[in-house]
Design a protein around this motif. Structure first.
Motif, PDB file in Angstrom:
ATOM      1  N   LEU A 188      36.811  40.908  35.245  1.00 22.46           N
ATOM      2  CA  LEU A 188      38.072  40.818  34.514  1.00 22.46           C
ATOM      3  C   LEU A 188      38.356  42.194  33.939  1.00 22.46           C
ATOM      4  O   LEU A 188      37.488  42.794  33.298  1.00 22.46           O
ATOM      5  N   THR A 197      36.341  45.989  30.589  1.00 26.59           N
ATOM      6  CA  THR A 197      36.067  45.120  31.735  1.00 26.59           C
ATOM      7  C   THR A 197      35.019  44.106  31.322  1.00 26.59           C
ATOM      8  O   THR A 197      34.166  44.376  30.474  1.00 26.59           O
ATOM      9  N   CYS A 198      35.093  42.941  31.928  1.00 25.99           N
ATOM     10  CA  CYS A 198      34.086  41.900  31.730  1.00 25.99           C
ATOM     11  C   CYS A 198      33.494  41.546  33.089  1.00 25.99           C
ATOM     12  O   CYS A 198      34.223  41.397  34.071  1.00 25.99           O
ATOM     13  N   LEU A 239      31.683  38.547  35.006  1.00 23.72           N
ATOM     14  CA  LEU A 239      31.690  37.094  34.823  1.00 23.72           C
ATOM     15  C   LEU A 239      30.593  36.436  35.652  1.00 23.72           C
ATOM     16  O   LEU A 239      30.239  36.919  36.730  1.00 23.72           O
ATOM     17  N   PRO A 290      38.482  33.617  34.628  1.00 20.48           N
ATOM     18  CA  PRO A 290      38.994  34.909  34.167  1.00 20.48           C
ATOM     19  C   PRO A 290      40.306  34.813  33.399  1.00 20.48           C
ATOM     20  O   PRO A 290      40.509  35.556  32.435  1.00 20.48           O
ATOM     21  N   ASP A 291      41.184  33.903  33.790  1.00 25.78           N
ATOM     22  CA  ASP A 291      42.460  33.773  33.080  1.00 25.78           C
ATOM     23  C   ASP A 291      42.255  33.226  31.674  1.00 25.78           C
ATOM     24  O   ASP A 291      42.855  33.715  30.701  1.00 25.78           O
ATOM     25  N   ARG A 307      40.667  35.939  29.510  1.00 25.76           N
ATOM     26  CA  ARG A 307      41.639  36.942  29.084  1.00 25.76           C
ATOM     27  C   ARG A 307      42.363  36.473  27.822  1.00 25.76           C
ATOM     28  O   ARG A 307      42.552  37.228  26.865  1.00 25.76           O
ATOM     29  N   GLY A 349      41.911  39.461  37.587  1.00 22.31           N
ATOM     30  CA  GLY A 349      40.516  39.063  37.433  1.00 22.31           C
ATOM     31  C   GLY A 349      40.075  38.220  38.610  1.00 22.31           C
ATOM     32  O   GLY A 349      40.898  37.637  39.318  1.00 22.31           O
ATOM     33  N   PRO A 406      36.775  35.364  39.717  1.00 22.28           N
ATOM     34  CA  PRO A 406      35.594  34.630  39.233  1.00 22.28           C
ATOM     35  C   PRO A 406      34.324  35.079  39.926  1.00 22.28           C
ATOM     36  O   PRO A 406      34.352  35.777  40.948  1.00 22.28           O
TER      37      PRO A 406
END
Length: 461
Positions: free
Chosen positions: A204, A332-333, A335, A341-342, A345, A370, A372
């Motif tokens: 993400l 950034t992430c 996951l 991801p949504d 966010r 993003g 997954p």
């Protein structure tokens, strides 16, 4: 045994296999630079000709960007249908002055860990791609045919974001569908430890701007009563983390995260990973993530929130006494599991909003996407069959590993083609992919070829 004959052929033909790889490595197929468009196309042509030389019906398929190479062999019968994916484009070579030789004049060099193939693309991904092609070549020479139906799919844009990949998959879905995708663009967890990647972290990206005063302010006139966006941004970044536990402090951040099964943890603990070497090689003395998890778990199976860039105010020489109007942050992430991801966010943005001081505003970049995480379907019998084949070849137990990074094509194979993927690679952590002096161990190339021959046998008997 039929497999023994194939393995003997691979051993006898190793030098000619290396010679073919050297030919491909000499083509500067840099996909990110339009100046090399002709050479990228030339590499696709080389692969088409090479596949045809072993009886595979191969074509170069044009796209709006760089071409794809697609090849088919075998009949639609009771044997499995495998899709093999690799990419033939490479990264730019900058900084050129840090290379010890011409990046596109590959050569065998001796190192303390044995001979290596030095050159751009040797590990990422031409050398890896050719391990499978050479295994198929040996099988064809010995038996006159391959043991199953195989579709070869080579991409020319992986290093430049794969802009043509999803449209191509959608337009050619019926042709590309198979029983299982094999991907050779990964590494071994430790030198000599064969590995099958069982999970990939998702991604993400986000970016925000903290806005304070409408213009930059004189710090003598407004220092004190004025809200400083850089100070505000520092406070918000600090609020992302719990320093005592190392966890991310955003509410709901860990929704969808799962613990690693005990059997996978057992494999990871015995995989030969050297935590001290991993950390010290980049100047660390200890891990800095979640304190209750090992370094490998942090890297492979835990989510992260990283600050990738902070800027604002005056950055020139000397001093400029201003309170800046704006401050900026990129994050950034990574996951894992079933993290959405949504939804994540929204949680991060809500966290920032809740921590804003009066008179501070936030603006977000809404053009970032993003993806997954991807988990491999280890319940499929093919995975244990391949693990056994790798264990036999390398003389030690192969392990199902995680990966800290992302390989988007795996997710696209699933969403666009309904395909599970198996990721098997033979690169080492010191291969310097994307960096000067990239290399691929000759042992990785040789045993990689033998490994694929064993896997093909295991999947079809």
């Amino acid at each position: 045994m039929s497999l023994d004959a194939v393995l003997n052929r691979i051993d006898a033909d190793l030098q000619t296999s290396i010679d073919r790889l050297m030919e491909l490595l000499r083509i500067p197929s840099i996909s990110t630079d339009p100046a090399y468009d002709t050479q990228v196309s030339q590499a696709a042509d080389w692969l088409v000709a090479d596949l045809k030389s072993i009886g595979i019906a191969a074509e170069k398929r044009e796209t709006t960007g760089h071409p794809m190479v697609v090849g088919h062999v075998g009949e639609d019968n009771d044997t499995p249908h495998i899709l093999f994916y690799g990419h033939y484009d490479v990264q730019p070579v900058d900084p050129l002055d840090q290379w010890n030789r011409d990046p596109f004049d590959p050569a065998i060099e001796d190192t303390e860990n044995g001979p290596v193939i030095r050159g751009r693309g040797s590990s990422d991904d031409k050398g890896q791609l050719m391990t499978f092609v050479e295994a198929c070549r040996a099988w064809k020479v010995v038996h006159g045919a391959l043991p199953c139906r195989i579709t070869f799919f080579f991409e020319g844009e992986e290093e430049s974001g794969s802009p043509s990949l999803v449209p191509f998959l959608r337009e050619n879905a019926a042709e590309l569908k198979a029983d299982l995708a094999l991907v050779c663009d990964t590494s071994m967890v430790s030198r000599g430890v064969p590995s099958i990647a069982s999970q990939l972290r998702g991604m993400l990206k986000d970016e925000f701007t903290i806005i304070g005063p409408r213009i930059d302010l004189h710090s003598g006139h407004y220092g004190g009563p004025g809200l400083n966006p850089l100070r505000e941004l520092s406070k918000i970044v600090a609020s992302f983390y719990d320093d005592e536990t190392g966890r991310v402090a955003v509410e709901g951040f860990y929704d969808g995260v799962h613990e690693v099964p005990a059997e996978q943890l057992r494999q990871w603990q015995g995989c030969g990973f050297d935590e001290a070497d991993y950390l010290s090689s980049v100047g660390y003395t200890q891990p800095h993530g979640e304190k209750e998890y090992s370094t490998l778990e942090q890297q492979w199976a835990r989510p992260t929130l990283e600050v990738n860039g902070l800027w604002g105010g005056y950055n020139g020489a000397g001093s400029k006494t201003v309170i800046p109007s704006q401050a900026h942050c990129k994050i950034t992430c990574r996951l894992v599991g079933d993290m959405d991801p949504d939804a994540l966010r929204d949680k991060i943005r809500a966290h920032v909003q809740q921590n804003l001081s009066p008179d501070a505003k936030v603006e977000w970049d809404n053009d970032l996407e993003g993806a997954p995480a991807s988990g491999m379907n280890l319940d499929r019998p093919e995975f244990e069959a391949a693990r056994g084949a790798l264990s036999d070849e390398w003389g030690r137990e192969a392990v199902f590993t995680g990966m800290g990074g992302s390989i988007p094509v795996v997710g696209y194979f699933n969403t666009e083609l309904g395909l599970d993927s198996m990721l098997v690679g033979f690169a080492n952590d010191d291969d310097a992919i994307h960096s000067p002096n990239e290399k691929y161990d000759v042992k990785s190339f040789h045993k990689g070829i033998r490994s694929w021959a064993r896997i093909l046998d295991a999947l079809t008997t």
